[in-house]
Design an enzyme around this catalytic site. Structure first.
Site, PDB file in Angstrom:
ATOM      1  CB  SER A   6      -0.883   0.020   1.249  1.00 32.43           C
ATOM      2  OG  SER A   6      -1.365   1.336   1.442  1.00 32.43           O
ATOM      3  CG  HIS A  29      -3.911  -1.476  -1.476  1.00 29.26           C
ATOM      4  ND1 HIS A  29      -5.042  -2.228  -1.709  1.00 29.26           N
ATOM      5  CD2 HIS A  29      -4.241  -0.616  -0.491  1.00 29.26           C
ATOM      6  CE1 HIS A  29      -6.004  -1.857  -0.884  1.00 29.26           C
ATOM      7  NE2 HIS A  29      -5.555  -0.857  -0.136  1.00 29.26           N
ATOM      8  CG  ASP A  31      -5.017   2.659   0.811  1.00 34.49           C
ATOM      9  OD1 ASP A  31      -6.015   1.908   0.821  1.00 34.49           O
ATOM     10  OD2 ASP A  31      -3.882   2.291   1.181  1.00 34.49           O
ATOM     11  CG  MET A  33      -8.003   7.425   2.145  1.00 40.94           C
ATOM     12  SD  MET A  33      -7.149   7.427   3.735  1.00 40.94           S
ATOM     13  CE  MET A  33      -6.466   5.772   3.757  1.00 40.94           C
ATOM     14  CG  HIS A  62      -9.107   0.377  -0.344  1.00 44.52           C
ATOM     15  ND1 HIS A  62      -8.515   0.152   0.880  1.00 44.52           N
ATOM     16  CD2 HIS A  62     -10.457   0.424  -0.091  1.00 44.52           C
ATOM     17  CE1 HIS A  62      -9.444   0.074   1.819  1.00 44.52           C
ATOM     18  NE2 HIS A  62     -10.632   0.243   1.258  1.00 44.52           N
ATOM     19  CG  MET A  64     -11.171   3.701   2.092  1.00 45.70           C
ATOM     20  SD  MET A  64      -9.607   3.519   2.975  1.00 45.70           S
ATOM     21  CE  MET A  64      -8.490   3.472   1.589  1.00 45.70           C
ATOM     22  CG  MET A 133     -11.557  -2.500   5.494  1.00 45.42           C
ATOM     23  SD  MET A 133     -10.117  -1.972   4.555  1.00 45.42           S
ATOM     24  CE  MET A 133      -9.151  -1.087   5.768  1.00 45.42           C
ATOM     25  CG  ASP A 171      -6.123  -2.621   3.382  1.00 40.10           C
ATOM     26  OD1 ASP A 171      -5.023  -2.369   3.907  1.00 40.10           O
ATOM     27  OD2 ASP A 171      -6.771  -1.789   2.709  1.00 40.10           O
ATOM     28  N   GLY A 193       1.288  -2.107   4.021  1.00 40.78           N
ATOM     29  CA  GLY A 193       1.826  -0.755   3.843  1.00 40.78           C
ATOM     30  C   GLY A 193       3.097  -0.567   4.632  1.00 40.78           C
ATOM     31  CB  SER A 194       3.675   0.456   8.148  1.00 40.20           C
ATOM     32  OG  SER A 194       2.683  -0.400   8.655  1.00 40.20           O
TER      33      SER A 194
END
Ligand code: DX5
Ligand code: ZN
Length: 219
Positions: A6, A29, A31, A33, A62, A64, A133, A171, A193-194
């Site tokens: 991500s 991925h 995100d 938002m 994704h 959001m 999620m 995720d 991600g991290s």
């Protein structure tokens, strides 16, 4: 077993360079938002359009955002992968999924921790992917919420019962430890991600995650 880093945890000023460090990923991925559907704001269509131009990897988008009925199709044109939306964000999730599939796009439906799996289980044939999620959507680096794996197991069982080939994505909080239980519950696609972008050798981490998932996979 598919690993999708991500880019929420990547350097936002250097996406093109960051993509080069995750060349062994199965997809990227992304995100999106809007600051309304979730309390965080990332980027919109013009940025995602450029991201698609600077990588050959498929994008796993994704969404959001609130108004997916108006916007999802435009994002799907950029994806060459899939577009996933949250069921609460659409007035008619099944109708939207059908519209995306008519346009020959792969479509995912996302389920937040507080959202029941009922609609998804009753309509599994309408989707190419279910995203469970494992954190509240909005931010990277949160703690994995293991209780959501019950939904992964339930979806896995129903997919098998119906003989469908729907992908099952998790995720949030996925790392080399939590991926074991997620794979054992039935997930086959892992957003990280991290746990990828914090590493110096990101491709090594991707391959470590992939092999850990494979050794724990639910058949
Ligand atoms: C959270 C996003 C995730 C996030 C995951 O709303 O959907 O994709 O980047 O980050 P990690 O892997 O750090 O939990
Ligand atoms: Zn995400």
């Amino acid at each position: 077993m598919h690993i999708h880093p991500s880019i929420l945890s990547a350097d936002f000023a250097n996406f093109e360079k960051e993509f080069e460090t995750i060349s062994s990923a199965d997809a990227i991925h992304v995100d999106v938002m809007d600051g309304h559907f979730v309390p965080n704001l990332t980027f919109g269509l013009p940025v995602v359009r450029r991201l698609a131009e600077v990588t050959t990897l498929p994008l796993d988008i994704h969404l959001m955002i609130e108004n997916v009925d108006e916007l999802a199709l435009a994002y799907s044109d950029l994806a060459d992968g899939s577009v996933t939306f949250h069921q609460e964000a659409s007035k008619d999730p099944i109708k939207l999924a059908r519209r995306l599939r008519e346009a020959e796009k792969r479509v995912g439906i996302a389920v937040k921790p507080g959202t029941s799996l009922e609609l998804v289980l009753a309509n599994l044939n309408e989707f190419d992917m279910v995203l469970v999620m494992t954190v509240e959507p909005g931010f990277g680096g949160q703690k994995f919420m293991a209780e959501n794996l019950a939904k992964v197991s339930q979806a896995k069982e129903q997919i098998a019962r119906l003989g469908l080939s729907v992908r099952l994505q998790v995720d949030g909080g996925i790392d080399e430890t939590t991926i074991c239980d997620a794979a054992a519950a039935g997930a086959d696609t892992f957003v990280a991600g991290s746990s990828v972008f914090s590493k110096v050798d990101r491709n090594a981490q991707i391959s470590q995650l992939r092999s850990t998932a494979m050794s724990h996979q639910r058949l």
